[in-house]
Design an enzyme around this catalytic site. Sequence first.
Site, PDB file in Angstrom:
ATOM      1  CG  HIS A   1      42.954  43.424  45.275  1.00  0.00           C
ATOM      2  ND1 HIS A   1      41.849  44.140  45.571  1.00  0.00           N
ATOM      3  CD2 HIS A   1      43.833  43.119  46.242  1.00  0.00           C
ATOM      4  CE1 HIS A   1      41.794  44.297  46.830  1.00  0.00           C
ATOM      5  NE2 HIS A   1      43.000  43.641  47.293  1.00  0.00           N
TER       6      HIS A   1
ATOM      7  CG  ASP B   1      50.281  39.414  49.868  1.00  0.00           C
ATOM      8  OD1 ASP B   1      50.947  39.995  50.701  1.00  0.00           O
ATOM      9  OD2 ASP B   1      49.230  38.926  49.716  1.00  0.00           O
TER      10      ASP B   1
HETATM   11  N1  ACO Z   1      46.579  34.885  37.373  1.00  0.00           N
HETATM   12  C1  ACO Z   1      45.612  34.242  36.232  1.00  0.00           C
HETATM   13  N2  ACO Z   1      44.429  34.557  36.069  1.00  0.00           N
HETATM   14  C2  ACO Z   1      43.672  35.489  37.189  1.00  0.00           C
HETATM   15  C3  ACO Z   1      44.601  35.812  38.260  1.00  0.00           C
HETATM   16  C4  ACO Z   1      45.924  35.522  38.427  1.00  0.00           C
HETATM   17  N3  ACO Z   1      46.622  35.779  39.517  1.00  0.00           N
HETATM   18  N4  ACO Z   1      43.646  36.367  39.122  1.00  0.00           N
HETATM   19  C5  ACO Z   1      42.494  36.628  38.271  1.00  0.00           C
HETATM   20  N5  ACO Z   1      42.703  35.731  37.312  1.00  0.00           N
HETATM   21  C6  ACO Z   1      41.545  35.931  36.022  1.00  0.00           C
HETATM   22  C7  ACO Z   1      40.510  34.705  36.645  1.00  0.00           C
HETATM   23  O1  ACO Z   1      40.946  33.451  36.151  1.00  0.00           O
HETATM   24  C8  ACO Z   1      39.331  35.341  35.746  1.00  0.00           C
HETATM   25  O2  ACO Z   1      39.444  35.050  34.495  1.00  0.00           O
HETATM   26  P1  ACO Z   1      37.971  34.831  33.679  1.00  0.00           P
HETATM   27  O3  ACO Z   1      37.303  36.081  33.641  1.00  0.00           O
HETATM   28  O4  ACO Z   1      38.697  34.349  32.036  1.00  0.00           O
HETATM   29  O5  ACO Z   1      37.140  33.532  34.156  1.00  0.00           O
HETATM   30  C9  ACO Z   1      39.556  36.826  35.842  1.00  0.00           C
HETATM   31  O6  ACO Z   1      41.053  36.891  36.128  1.00  0.00           O
HETATM   32  C10 ACO Z   1      38.743  37.481  37.303  1.00  0.00           C
HETATM   33  O7  ACO Z   1      39.366  36.678  38.339  1.00  0.00           O
HETATM   34  P2  ACO Z   1      38.448  36.230  39.693  1.00  0.00           P
HETATM   35  O8  ACO Z   1      39.001  34.816  40.349  1.00  0.00           O
HETATM   36  O9  ACO Z   1      36.960  36.180  39.310  1.00  0.00           O
HETATM   37  O10 ACO Z   1      38.553  37.557  40.587  1.00  0.00           O
HETATM   38  P3  ACO Z   1      38.312  37.517  42.062  1.00  0.00           P
HETATM   39  O11 ACO Z   1      38.144  39.069  42.466  1.00  0.00           O
HETATM   40  O12 ACO Z   1      37.306  36.909  42.412  1.00  0.00           O
HETATM   41  O13 ACO Z   1      39.788  37.303  42.834  1.00  0.00           O
HETATM   42  C11 ACO Z   1      41.935  37.306  43.791  1.00  0.00           C
HETATM   43  C12 ACO Z   1      40.693  37.970  43.267  1.00  0.00           C
HETATM   44  C13 ACO Z   1      41.491  36.189  44.732  1.00  0.00           C
HETATM   45  C14 ACO Z   1      42.702  38.238  44.381  1.00  0.00           C
HETATM   46  C15 ACO Z   1      42.547  36.626  42.378  1.00  0.00           C
HETATM   47  O14 ACO Z   1      43.127  37.670  41.611  1.00  0.00           O
HETATM   48  C16 ACO Z   1      43.748  35.768  42.676  1.00  0.00           C
HETATM   49  O15 ACO Z   1      43.605  34.709  42.957  1.00  0.00           O
HETATM   50  N6  ACO Z   1      45.106  36.344  42.684  1.00  0.00           N
HETATM   51  C17 ACO Z   1      46.021  35.347  43.121  1.00  0.00           C
HETATM   52  C18 ACO Z   1      46.368  35.318  44.552  1.00  0.00           C
HETATM   53  C19 ACO Z   1      46.533  36.489  45.282  1.00  0.00           C
HETATM   54  O16 ACO Z   1      47.485  37.308  44.789  1.00  0.00           O
HETATM   55  N7  ACO Z   1      45.857  36.970  46.434  1.00  0.00           N
HETATM   56  C20 ACO Z   1      46.264  38.213  47.046  1.00  0.00           C
HETATM   57  C21 ACO Z   1      45.356  39.210  46.890  1.00  0.00           C
HETATM   58  S1  ACO Z   1      45.862  40.595  47.711  1.00  0.00           S
HETATM   59  C22 ACO Z   1      45.526  40.249  49.313  1.00  0.00           C
HETATM   60  O17 ACO Z   1      44.550  39.582  49.816  1.00  0.00           O
HETATM   61  C23 ACO Z   1      46.179  40.716  50.428  1.00  0.00           C
END
Ligand code: ACO
Length: 435
Positions: free
Chosen positions: A313, A370
């Site tokens: 998140h 979720d």
């Molecule tokens: N699985 C694996 N790796 C992940 C995940 C994941 N679900 N989420 C983040 N990471 C990793 C990224 O690859 C990144 O790694 P790095 O530092 O080595 O490059 C690091 O964690 C940070 O991730 P970002 O994408 O920069 O974080 P951001 O804050 O931009 O994204 C998000 C947040 C979109 C929710 C992300 O965690 C994600 O895609 N999660 C999966 C989708 C999801 O569950 N979305 C629902 C969110 S809650 C809602 O909106 C109701």
Amino acid sequence: MESPFDHVTLAVDGKPGDARSLSLPVERGTLGNPCIDIARLPKETGCFTYDPGFTATAACKSAITYIDGDAGVLLYRGYPIEQLAKQSSFLEVAYLLMHGELPSGDAFHAFENEVTHHTMMHEAFRTFLYGFRHDAHPMAMLVGMLGSMASFYHNTLDLEDPEQRRLAAVRLIAKVPTIAAGCYRYSIGWPLRYPKNNLEYVDRFLHMMFEVPSEPLAMKPVAARALDLLFILHADHEQNASTSTVRLVGSTGSNPYACVAAGVAALWGPAHGGANEAVLKMLADIGKPGNVQSAIDRAKDKESGFRLMGFGHRVYKNFDPRAKIIREMTHQVLGELGVNDPLLEVALTLEEAALKDDYFIQRKLYPNVDFYSGIIYKALGIPTEMFTVMFAIARTAGWMAHWLEQQMDPEARIGRPRQIYTGYGERGYVGIGDR
Ligand code: ACO
């Protein structure tokens, strides 16, 4: 968060002897991180700020919802989500978000009555609905149907009138379940049901979803309780992507129904509300606890393009408090409904394995709201494609609270970010024969 400073000084380095500094005020809310007010920056330095994804940018002041992502705290109008989940109802939460205070008994009764009497749709909406392809995704239908609402409530809408603004919010909260259920029934070829005024908000929605003309609907009370709780948990989450979209569209003075249609479009993506649908598909693909480790390995492999859906998140770097509540509820709801879903075991195994894994620990990736919600929706008989629609029904309360707040905000201006231009400098046009 306490901040010992009320200004930050920005050193502006230029040619020797050209260096100067700029003192920028620090704004502080009642809770949360201090924010540096950079509004003077372009005028005084000629610079903009660069913050892709708005990870460090507050776009407005808001008194609706507070999140402490490090501590895993979520407050609606100051009330902890755990207390609201245990003691309130979705409609009361909707009132709280819109009005800022919990209602008295009379005020709640009046609000409930008003919502109940705005649940009907104009009959012409059927024509819109029946125009969709039979296999249209319900989120696509919801965007279209809400957008079309703007055409029914536009010519007489005076956004300067607080009463008309309030009524628009009530109408949306009241009609979104009717539209959502209509989208579902159309997609499966069932006749539409009209909203029943003798039922409460969530019961009425379940009735519109599942009742068939040939027999009475028999749903266990736990179904409505569970859905009401999920709606409370999804009702607002401060400046998330869809709420920010509603505010951005709202900042142009657009029609509120069109603003919410835009919010639904933003919610749809798998990085936001679409994650609940994606989680269930992911759990089904994993299939059994024995396959969990290979899913974790794939999520850690950046080349794979796969992420654990329902994990991570932007704001929570700790347990999402909503996920904790839903996790507890999942066992109880499945138990009371007599559902034995093998995907729950896959989810529990996946959560446990991820929380022990260094990759997830270092990046502070925890289950989000979720991760478990889809398992409950599935147990209630709600099809996967409708999961994000469920989220949209609940979030309409938050979107409208933010839209109402924005319309009253003396500092609100049209949202208009800047860019770092990386294209060509000026060049001359070349005729087609010379290219
Ligand atoms: N699985 C694996 N790796 C992940 C995940 C994941 N679900 N989420 C983040 N990471 C990793 C990224 O690859 C990144 O790694 P790095 O530092 O080595 O490059 C690091 O964690 C940070 O991730 P970002 O994408 O920069 O974080 P951001 O804050 O931009 O994204 C998000 C947040 C979109 C929710 C992300 O965690 C994600 O895609 N999660 C999966 C989708 C999801 O569950 N979305 C629902 C969110 S809650 C809602 O909106 C109701």
